[in-house]
Design an enzyme around this catalytic site. Structure first.
Site, mmCIF file in Angstrom:
data_model
loop_
_atom_site.group_PDB
_atom_site.id
_atom_site.type_symbol
_atom_site.label_atom_id
_atom_site.label_comp_id
_atom_site.label_asym_id
_atom_site.label_seq_id
_atom_site.Cartn_x
_atom_site.Cartn_y
_atom_site.Cartn_z
ATOM 1 N N ASN A 14 0.834 -1.198 0.000
ATOM 2 C CA ASN A 14 0.000 0.000 0.000
ATOM 3 C C ASN A 14 0.869 1.249 0.000
ATOM 4 O OD1 ASN A 14 -2.453 -1.415 0.055
ATOM 5 N ND2 ASN A 14 -2.294 -1.700 2.262
ATOM 6 N N CYS A 15 0.299 2.346 -0.513
ATOM 7 C CA CYS A 15 1.003 3.623 -0.523
ATOM 8 C C CYS A 15 1.332 3.992 0.916
ATOM 9 C CB CYS A 15 0.154 4.702 -1.184
ATOM 10 S SG CYS A 15 0.127 4.483 -2.976
ATOM 11 N N PRO A 16 2.512 4.558 1.146
ATOM 12 C CA PRO A 16 3.410 5.149 0.155
ATOM 13 C C PRO A 16 4.486 4.207 -0.397
ATOM 14 C CG PRO A 16 4.223 5.715 2.316
ATOM 15 C CD PRO A 16 2.975 4.853 2.523
#
Length: 77
Positions: A14-16
């Site tokens: 998942n981001c970042p």
């Protein structure tokens, strides 16, 4: 689909993290080389273009295939 020099698959992250991995890969590349970034986090649709704008890299192409997002980035000068 464009040809590319380096591929980074961040599926499941998942981001970042996809942005951070793209930044790291681009740091080791020469201007004009292309990075193929594979992402499953839908947030990347906003994060990757914003990252490119901030860092002077170009988003050459992006598409979705088999539930994964694909971004082709060209390293800026």
């Amino acid at each position: 689909m464009s040809a590319f020099d380096v591929e980074v698959d961040t599926s499941g992250l998942n981001c970042p993290l996809p942005v951070l991995k793209a930044r790291k890969a681009l740091a080791d590349m020469s201007a004009g080389q292309k990075l193929h970034l594979i992402v499953t986090d839908k947030g990347a649709n906003k994060d990757i273009p914003a990252f490119c704008k901030m860092t002077g890299n170009q988003l050459v192409e992006n598409y979705e295939q088999a539930g994964k997002l694909h971004f082709i980035l060209e390293k800026g000068a």
